[in-house]
Design a protein around this motif. Structure first.
Motif, short mmCIF file in Angstrom:
data_model
loop_
_atom_site.label_atom_id
_atom_site.label_comp_id
_atom_site.label_asym_id
_atom_site.label_seq_id
_atom_site.Cartn_x
_atom_site.Cartn_y
_atom_site.Cartn_z
N ILE A 1 45.22 -19.32 -36.54
CA ILE A 1 44.26 -20.06 -35.71
C ILE A 1 45.00 -20.95 -34.71
O ILE A 1 44.57 -21.12 -33.56
N GLY B 1 40.62 -24.95 -32.20
CA GLY B 1 41.39 -24.29 -33.25
C GLY B 1 42.72 -24.96 -33.51
O GLY B 1 43.14 -25.10 -34.66
N CYS C 1 36.06 -23.10 -35.46
CA CYS C 1 37.10 -22.25 -34.89
C CYS C 1 36.55 -20.92 -34.39
O CYS C 1 37.24 -20.17 -33.69
N ASN D 1 41.18 -16.33 -33.28
CA ASN D 1 40.61 -17.25 -34.28
C ASN D 1 39.52 -16.61 -35.12
O ASN D 1 39.22 -17.08 -36.22
#
Length: 200
Positions: free
Chosen positions: A137, A55, A47, A145
């Motif tokens: 996220i 993500g 991520c 993120n």
């Protein structure tokens, strides 16, 4: 088990896996109770990369892991139903070797301290925090993120090393991620109102 011993154990297991499917229970056993910690790191690390969609997909896995951490104390055994699933031997070996290298890199930064903060009782804050970070996220926030993923990676290392000080750093970073994301969402909302001519 300290984090260097964990890295050595994972490396040895990676080189000894038999051909064919490898049950997840065997991979969890190789972690000696730190499977949740490694899974946090494995799901959160991608991520950090600016790849569209990564993500959003991995946040679902992180949310499920957050629920698991909430329901089952960290360092608990892998649920039997999940343990019966399997991975190809080659992929499992690469994953174990990757985690071994990662733990080798970070072992110098960690040691057991304030262990109550990174033990079984951490389920009461780590589970909810993981769920909140997974939501951040998932949301399409520019560069949103980075802090949540770093917070979860720190939490994973803290669990593996029983490092409560590192867990405090993770919680602090998570709080910062929540505050900054809330601020960005508020600014975005105000900008939308201004464009529509609805701002006060």
């Amino acid at each position: 088990m300290n984090i260097r011993d964990l890295a050595s154990r994972l490396r040895d297991t990676a080189g000894q896996l038999p051909p064919g499917p490898v049950p997840l229970a065997a991979l969890a056993e190789a972690h000696g109770g730190a499977w949740q910690a490694s899974l946090l790191v494995l799901l959160a690390a991608p991520c950090l990369l600016p790849i569209p969609g990564v993500g959003s997909v991995l946040s679902i896995g992180l949310a499920l892991l957050g629920l698991t951490l909430w329901w089952r104390a960290p360092h608990a055994d892998l649920p039997a139903r999940l343990g019966r699933l399997s991975l190809p031997s080659e992929g499992a070996s690469r994953g174990l070797a990757l985690m071994a290298r990662f733990y080798d890199l970070v072992h110098g930064l960690t040691r057991p301290r304030l262990t109550a903060l990174a033990g079984p009782s951490s389920r009461w804050w780590l589970g909810p925090m993981t769920l909140v970070m997974a939501l951040l996220i998932f949301l399409p926030i520019p560069f949103g993120n980075l802090l949540p993923a770093m917070s979860l990676m720190l939490a994973g290392v803290a669990l593996a090393a029983r490092d409560g000080l590192l867990m405090l750093a993770s919680l602090t970073m998570g709080a910062g991620a929540l505050a900054s994301s809330a601020a960005l969402l508020m600014l975005g909302w105000q900008a939308c109102l201004a464009l529509l001519g609805l701002a006060a």
